[in-house]
Design a protein around this motif. Structure first.
Motif, PDB file in Angstrom:
ATOM      1  N   LYS A 440       0.858  -1.164  -6.336  1.00  0.00           N
ATOM      2  CA  LYS A 440       0.934  -0.281  -7.503  1.00  0.00           C
ATOM      3  C   LYS A 440       1.971   0.818  -7.290  1.00  0.00           C
ATOM      4  O   LYS A 440       2.751   1.136  -8.196  1.00  0.00           O
ATOM      5  CB  LYS A 440      -0.445   0.331  -7.782  1.00  0.00           C
ATOM      6  N   LEU A 441       1.996   1.382  -6.079  1.00  0.00           N
ATOM      7  CA  LEU A 441       2.980   2.423  -5.781  1.00  0.00           C
ATOM      8  C   LEU A 441       4.406   1.864  -5.847  1.00  0.00           C
ATOM      9  O   LEU A 441       5.324   2.552  -6.303  1.00  0.00           O
ATOM     10  CB  LEU A 441       2.696   3.004  -4.393  1.00  0.00           C
ATOM     11  N   ALA A 442       4.572   0.635  -5.382  1.00  0.00           N
ATOM     12  CA  ALA A 442       5.897   0.002  -5.436  1.00  0.00           C
ATOM     13  C   ALA A 442       6.334  -0.203  -6.880  1.00  0.00           C
ATOM     14  O   ALA A 442       7.510   0.002  -7.227  1.00  0.00           O
ATOM     15  CB  ALA A 442       5.868  -1.324  -4.690  1.00  0.00           C
ATOM     16  N   VAL A 443       5.399  -0.626  -7.732  1.00  0.00           N
ATOM     17  CA  VAL A 443       5.712  -0.807  -9.151  1.00  0.00           C
ATOM     18  C   VAL A 443       6.110   0.531  -9.773  1.00  0.00           C
ATOM     19  O   VAL A 443       7.092   0.627 -10.532  1.00  0.00           O
ATOM     20  CB  VAL A 443       4.515  -1.418  -9.899  1.00  0.00           C
ATOM     21  N   ARG A 444       5.362   1.593  -9.446  1.00  0.00           N
ATOM     22  CA  ARG A 444       5.671   2.907 -10.002  1.00  0.00           C
ATOM     23  C   ARG A 444       7.045   3.403  -9.533  1.00  0.00           C
ATOM     24  O   ARG A 444       7.803   3.998 -10.307  1.00  0.00           O
ATOM     25  CB  ARG A 444       4.598   3.916  -9.600  1.00  0.00           C
ATOM     26  N   ALA A 445       7.375   3.112  -8.280  1.00  0.00           N
ATOM     27  CA  ALA A 445       8.686   3.516  -7.770  1.00  0.00           C
ATOM     28  C   ALA A 445       9.798   2.787  -8.526  1.00  0.00           C
ATOM     29  O   ALA A 445      10.830   3.389  -8.870  1.00  0.00           O
ATOM     30  CB  ALA A 445       8.768   3.215  -6.277  1.00  0.00           C
ATOM     31  N   PHE A 446       9.583   1.509  -8.804  1.00  0.00           N
ATOM     32  CA  PHE A 446      10.565   0.749  -9.581  1.00  0.00           C
ATOM     33  C   PHE A 446      10.666   1.317 -10.992  1.00  0.00           C
ATOM     34  O   PHE A 446      11.777   1.493 -11.523  1.00  0.00           O
ATOM     35  CB  PHE A 446      10.152  -0.722  -9.639  1.00  0.00           C
ATOM     36  N   GLN A 447       9.525   1.595 -11.622  1.00  0.00           N
ATOM     37  CA  GLN A 447       9.524   2.128 -12.988  1.00  0.00           C
ATOM     38  C   GLN A 447      10.241   3.471 -13.061  1.00  0.00           C
ATOM     39  O   GLN A 447      10.950   3.749 -14.041  1.00  0.00           O
ATOM     40  CB  GLN A 447       8.081   2.262 -13.485  1.00  0.00           C
ATOM     41  N   LYS A 448      10.098   4.294 -12.017  1.00  0.00           N
ATOM     42  CA  LYS A 448      10.767   5.604 -12.005  1.00  0.00           C
ATOM     43  C   LYS A 448      12.287   5.432 -12.008  1.00  0.00           C
ATOM     44  O   LYS A 448      12.991   6.072 -12.796  1.00  0.00           O
ATOM     45  CB  LYS A 448      10.316   6.396 -10.787  1.00  0.00           C
ATOM     46  N   ILE A 449      12.787   4.568 -11.145  1.00  0.00           N
ATOM     47  CA  ILE A 449      14.236   4.357 -11.052  1.00  0.00           C
ATOM     48  C   ILE A 449      14.780   3.756 -12.340  1.00  0.00           C
ATOM     49  O   ILE A 449      15.885   4.098 -12.785  1.00  0.00           O
ATOM     50  CB  ILE A 449      14.559   3.459  -9.844  1.00  0.00           C
ATOM     51  N   GLU A 450      14.003   2.870 -12.970  1.00  0.00           N
ATOM     52  CA  GLU A 450      14.452   2.195 -14.186  1.00  0.00           C
ATOM     53  C   GLU A 450      14.079   2.957 -15.457  1.00  0.00           C
ATOM     54  O   GLU A 450      14.261   2.450 -16.570  1.00  0.00           O
ATOM     55  CB  GLU A 450      13.856   0.782 -14.253  1.00  0.00           C
ATOM     56  N   GLN A 451      13.528   4.167 -15.298  1.00  0.00           N
ATOM     57  CA  GLN A 451      13.171   5.047 -16.410  1.00  0.00           C
ATOM     58  C   GLN A 451      12.194   4.369 -17.376  1.00  0.00           C
ATOM     59  O   GLN A 451      12.356   4.377 -18.596  1.00  0.00           O
ATOM     60  CB  GLN A 451      14.435   5.506 -17.150  1.00  0.00           C
ATOM     61  N   LEU A 452      11.158   3.771 -16.779  1.00  0.00           N
ATOM     62  CA  LEU A 452      10.063   3.168 -17.528  1.00  0.00           C
ATOM     63  C   LEU A 452       8.808   4.007 -17.311  1.00  0.00           C
ATOM     64  O   LEU A 452       8.721   4.772 -16.338  1.00  0.00           O
ATOM     65  CB  LEU A 452       9.817   1.734 -17.051  1.00  0.00           C
ATOM     66  N   PRO A 453       7.820   3.894 -18.212  1.00  0.00           N
ATOM     67  CA  PRO A 453       6.567   4.628 -18.008  1.00  0.00           C
ATOM     68  C   PRO A 453       5.965   4.330 -16.639  1.00  0.00           C
ATOM     69  O   PRO A 453       5.765   3.172 -16.282  1.00  0.00           O
ATOM     70  CB  PRO A 453       5.673   4.114 -19.144  1.00  0.00           C
ATOM     71  N   MET A 454       5.661   5.377 -15.852  1.00  0.00           N
ATOM     72  CA  MET A 454       5.211   5.196 -14.478  1.00  0.00           C
ATOM     73  C   MET A 454       3.694   5.041 -14.410  1.00  0.00           C
ATOM     74  O   MET A 454       2.977   5.893 -13.869  1.00  0.00           O
ATOM     75  CB  MET A 454       5.662   6.377 -13.622  1.00  0.00           C
ATOM     76  N   ASP A 455       3.194   3.928 -14.950  1.00  0.00           N
ATOM     77  CA  ASP A 455       1.746   3.710 -14.936  1.00  0.00           C
ATOM     78  C   ASP A 455       1.314   2.689 -13.889  1.00  0.00           C
ATOM     79  O   ASP A 455       0.127   2.435 -13.713  1.00  0.00           O
ATOM     80  CB  ASP A 455       1.257   3.280 -16.320  1.00  0.00           C
ATOM     81  N   GLY A 456       2.277   2.062 -13.199  1.00  0.00           N
ATOM     82  CA  GLY A 456       1.922   1.081 -12.176  1.00  0.00           C
ATOM     83  C   GLY A 456       1.413  -0.226 -12.735  1.00  0.00           C
ATOM     84  O   GLY A 456       0.912  -1.075 -11.987  1.00  0.00           O
TER      85      GLY A 456
END
Length: 496
Positions: A440-456
């Motif tokens: 989940k943390l890895a997904v959130r890190a990806f979402q942050k870089i790609e400017q997507l909602p950081m919900d994991g």
């Protein structure tokens, strides 16, 4: 950098030998049965001229064997609880005879299946997922996804077992029946339930069918005078395209050639022989073909005009004719082979008219082939001189778009997510398919870089973006580890 690769057609057979080379086991079945054995035993069998024994006796069958077949047919027609079409019963009998061979490459094709087969072999285009399949222990198994095809883009791999298509189970079907369900019009979806390797849980892969074009040879000049040739199958027109494009590379002062046979499912025996003998010294063996009696025929090179070094790339999807080329270059020309052990298909097939005058045919194994040194590679494969293992993340499949992946899920789709994130440099504590807190943390890190909602949570947008980045990663030249190793080996040959 290697250009984007186009889709190509699959050649199911390794050889298209003339039907007259072998005697068909039961020619003119219906005519003979109707005239001699479909009479009730109390009525007797019509007399036949002494000079012309019945067809079944001419072809090695005993009267008892013929009587068993005739009796079974009569009982089905007269006693079975439902009315059966006689042609379907006969087709089933022929299918059963070929099934008794326990050979996945020997099959009966009814009129429609034979037409589809001929379309695949001879036409310029057909629609489907773009994969060569075989029957392995009763299971429909991927031999090779065609390069650039929908099957390859969806993440199908050699040895994947297909359990169902759009909810329809394939267990118990013949190979041709299964292929008919897998193929379909361009733009339609094939939802495949597959099992991969030792994993126990099936996964679903959605493949959007497309037109598969028969373009089989693609070339490019790399650095340092190294030519690159991607051969995707050995179709009837491959030899001509090979000669034309090889000449173009030579005009550019090519010093050495890399031949890429990855995921090449094979093709026509005579075509691969004509191609490979250019690199095999005259008089050296290209391939040996052994018939049912154990008699071997050696095909020897009549050319050997190309003397520059060649490096061959193979993988688990390199089968049949591509294995002949790899083995010939390795054993008779002293060339090096790079990659992974090949598929291991060491048999030769031919097609025959069924004798029913309805367009149906039989495809049957008539021989096995051996390498120049007499090695049998069937179910073993050609072994590379330089073995290159690929990271696990190459096994990832496309992510679902119609459902979300989130914490505490546990399935094959989560495993593909974890493999993709690992390839992109994100840390997941596991790749076993359990959606852990670290995943989940890895997904959130990806979402942050790609400017997507950081919900994991991996919804459609996140899944699509992860796939795009993952594919970009795999398309980088440095990600093609097999090709990079082949270039290294070639440079060592050119500059010892």
């Amino acid at each position: 950098m290697i250009k984007n690769r186009r889709t190509v057609a699959v050649m199911v057979i390794i050889s298209m030998l003339a039907g007259s080379m072998l005697t068909l086991l039961i020619p003119n079945v219906m005519d003979a049965w109707e005239s001699s054995v479909f009479h009730d035993s109390q009525q007797g069998v019509p007399e036949m001229e002494e000079a012309q024994p019945p067809f079944w006796k001419q072809n090695g069958m005993t009267e008892q064997q013929m009587q068993k077949i005739a009796t079974t047919y009569r009982l089905i027609q007269n006693k079975y609880v439902e009315k059966m079409d006689g042609n379907e019963v006969i087709d089933g009998a022929i299918t059963g005879m070929l099934d008794s061979l326990k050979d996945p490459y020997s099959v009966y094709m009814d009129t429609e299946q034979a037409e589809q087969f001929n379309e695949t072999v001879f036409e310029s285009q057909f629609s489907g997922i773009g994969a060569e399949v075989t029957m392995d222990e009763g299971k429909v198994t991927i031999m090779a996804p065609i390069k650039g095809s929908p099957a390859e883009r969806a993440g199908l791999l050699p040895k994947d077992v297909i359990l169902s298509v759009n909810g329809e189970k394939l267990l118990g079907l013949t190979l041709n029946e299964a292929v008919a369900k897998i193929r379909g019009p361009k733009g339609t979806q094939a939802k495949l339930e597959i099992v991969r390797g030792t994993q126990s849980e099936p996964m679903e892969i959605i493949v959007v069918r497309d037109d598969i074009d028969i373009n089989t040879v693609f070339t490019e000049m790399l650095d340092n005078g190294i030519g690159y040739m991607d051969i995707r199958q050995f179709a009837l027109n491959t030899g001509t395209s090979f000669e034309e494009q090889l000449a173009e590379l030579e005009k550019q002062n090519m010093k050495g050639l890399i031949i890429d046979l990855r995921n090449n499912p094979g093709g026509v025996l005579s075509v691969v022989i004509s191609m490979v003998q250019k690199f095999v010294p005259a008089g050296e063996i290209v391939v040996q073909v052994e018939d049912a009696s154990g008699q071997r025929q050696q095909e020897k090179s009549k050319d050997g005009s190309k003397t520059y070094p060649v490096v061959v790339i193979i993988n688990e999807g390199s089968a049949s004719a591509s294995e002949i080329m790899a083995a010939a270059l390795q054993e008779s020309a002293g060339m090096q082979v790079v990659g992974m052990p090949s598929f291991g298909k060491g048999t030769v097939q031919s097609t025959f008219d069924s004798g029913g005058e309805d367009g149906s045919s039989l495809k049957m194994t008539i021989a096995k082939w051996l390498t120049p040194n007499g090695n049998d590679i069937n179910k073993k494969g050609v072994q590379p001189d330089v073995k290159v293992e690929l990271p696990d993340y190459f096994q990832a499949t496309i992510l679902p778009k119609d459902e979300e992946l989130q914490y505490d899920d546990n399935n094959g789709q989560v495993r593909s997510l974890q493999l993709m994130l690992t390839a992109l440099g994100y840390k997941t504590d596991r790749t076993d398919g359990y959606f852990s807190e670290q995943t989940k943390l890895a997904v959130r890190a990806f979402q942050k870089i790609e400017q997507l909602p950081m919900d994991g949570i991996v919804n459609e947008k996140t899944a699509t973006r992860i796939e795009e980045k993952y594919i970009e990663k795999l398309r980088l030249p440095e990600s093609d580890l097999h090709l990079q190793k082949a270039i290294e080996v070639m440079n060592n040959r050119l500059n010892p």
